[in-house]
Write a protein that holds these residues in place. Structure first.
Motif, PDB file in Angstrom:
ATOM      1  N   UNK A   2       0.859  -1.182   0.000  1.00 29.85           N
ATOM      2  CA  UNK A   2       0.000   0.000   0.000  1.00 29.85           C
ATOM      3  C   UNK A   2       0.900   1.238   0.000  1.00 29.85           C
ATOM      4  N   UNK A   3       1.237   1.726  -1.188  1.00 31.86           N
ATOM      5  CA  UNK A   3       2.185   2.835  -1.321  1.00 31.86           C
ATOM      6  C   UNK A   3       1.672   4.133  -0.696  1.00 31.86           C
ATOM      7  N   UNK A   4       0.388   4.491  -0.853  1.00 30.80           N
ATOM      8  CA  UNK A   4      -0.077   5.711  -0.184  1.00 30.80           C
ATOM      9  C   UNK A   4       0.108   5.653   1.332  1.00 30.80           C
ATOM     10  N   UNK A   5      -0.159   4.507   1.924  1.00 29.06           N
ATOM     11  CA  UNK A   5      -0.003   4.347   3.361  1.00 29.06           C
ATOM     12  C   UNK A   5       1.464   4.437   3.767  1.00 29.06           C
ATOM     13  N   UNK A  11       5.660  10.682   5.769  1.00 33.29           N
ATOM     14  CA  UNK A  11       5.289  12.073   6.031  1.00 33.29           C
ATOM     15  C   UNK A  11       5.045  12.253   7.531  1.00 33.29           C
ATOM     16  N   UNK A  12       4.385  11.293   8.132  1.00 34.03           N
ATOM     17  CA  UNK A  12       4.139  11.338   9.565  1.00 34.03           C
ATOM     18  C   UNK A  12       5.405  11.291  10.403  1.00 34.03           C
ATOM     19  N   UNK A  13       6.467  10.744   9.825  1.00 30.71           N
ATOM     20  CA  UNK A  13       7.749  10.678  10.542  1.00 30.71           C
ATOM     21  C   UNK A  13       8.504  12.001  10.454  1.00 30.71           C
ATOM     22  N   UNK A  54      11.317   3.506   4.721  1.00 31.91           N
ATOM     23  CA  UNK A  54      10.218   3.311   5.661  1.00 31.91           C
ATOM     24  C   UNK A  54      10.694   2.508   6.869  1.00 31.91           C
ATOM     25  N   UNK A  55      11.433   1.458   6.620  1.00 33.29           N
ATOM     26  CA  UNK A  55      11.963   0.624   7.700  1.00 33.29           C
ATOM     27  C   UNK A  55      12.875   1.454   8.609  1.00 33.29           C
ATOM     28  N   UNK A  56      13.711   2.293   7.981  1.00 36.80           N
ATOM     29  CA  UNK A  56      14.642   3.147   8.721  1.00 36.80           C
ATOM     30  C   UNK A  56      13.911   4.194   9.567  1.00 36.80           C
ATOM     31  N   UNK A  57      12.923   4.854   8.983  1.00 37.42           N
ATOM     32  CA  UNK A  57      12.223   5.956   9.663  1.00 37.42           C
ATOM     33  C   UNK A  57      11.103   5.486  10.582  1.00 37.42           C
ATOM     34  N   UNK A  58      10.406   4.424  10.175  1.00 38.61           N
ATOM     35  CA  UNK A  58       9.191   4.024  10.888  1.00 38.61           C
ATOM     36  C   UNK A  58       9.323   2.681  11.605  1.00 38.61           C
ATOM     37  N   UNK A  59      10.236   1.853  11.121  1.00 34.32           N
ATOM     38  CA  UNK A  59      10.481   0.558  11.766  1.00 34.32           C
ATOM     39  C   UNK A  59       9.353  -0.431  11.682  1.00 34.32           C
TER      40      UNK A  59
END
Length: 66
Positions: A2-5, A11-13, A54-59
């Protein structure tokens, strides 16, 4: 995926679309298209870079999967 998510999580990060684009070596308009659903899939290498960021920023890449 889900690319938008995934992009919303980034963005939330605290990243902007332009910062995301710079980090994954693409244009901001490409990130915008993925986020809005105008483009359904990135190329393989871009997708891998987005997942890695994403993995780096959000885990938590699993929650971005659909």
């Amino acid at each position: 995926m889900n690319w938008p998510s995934l992009i919303q999580d980034l963005i939330g990060s605290g990243l902007t679309q332009a910062q995301i684009a710079a980090r994954v070596d693409t244009g901001q308009s490409h990130i915008s298209e993925l986020y809005r659903g105008g483009r359904k899939q990135p190329g393989w290498s871009l997708g891998e870079r987005l997942i890695s960021l994403h993995r780096e920023r959000c885990g938590k890449t699993e929650q971005a999967a659909a």
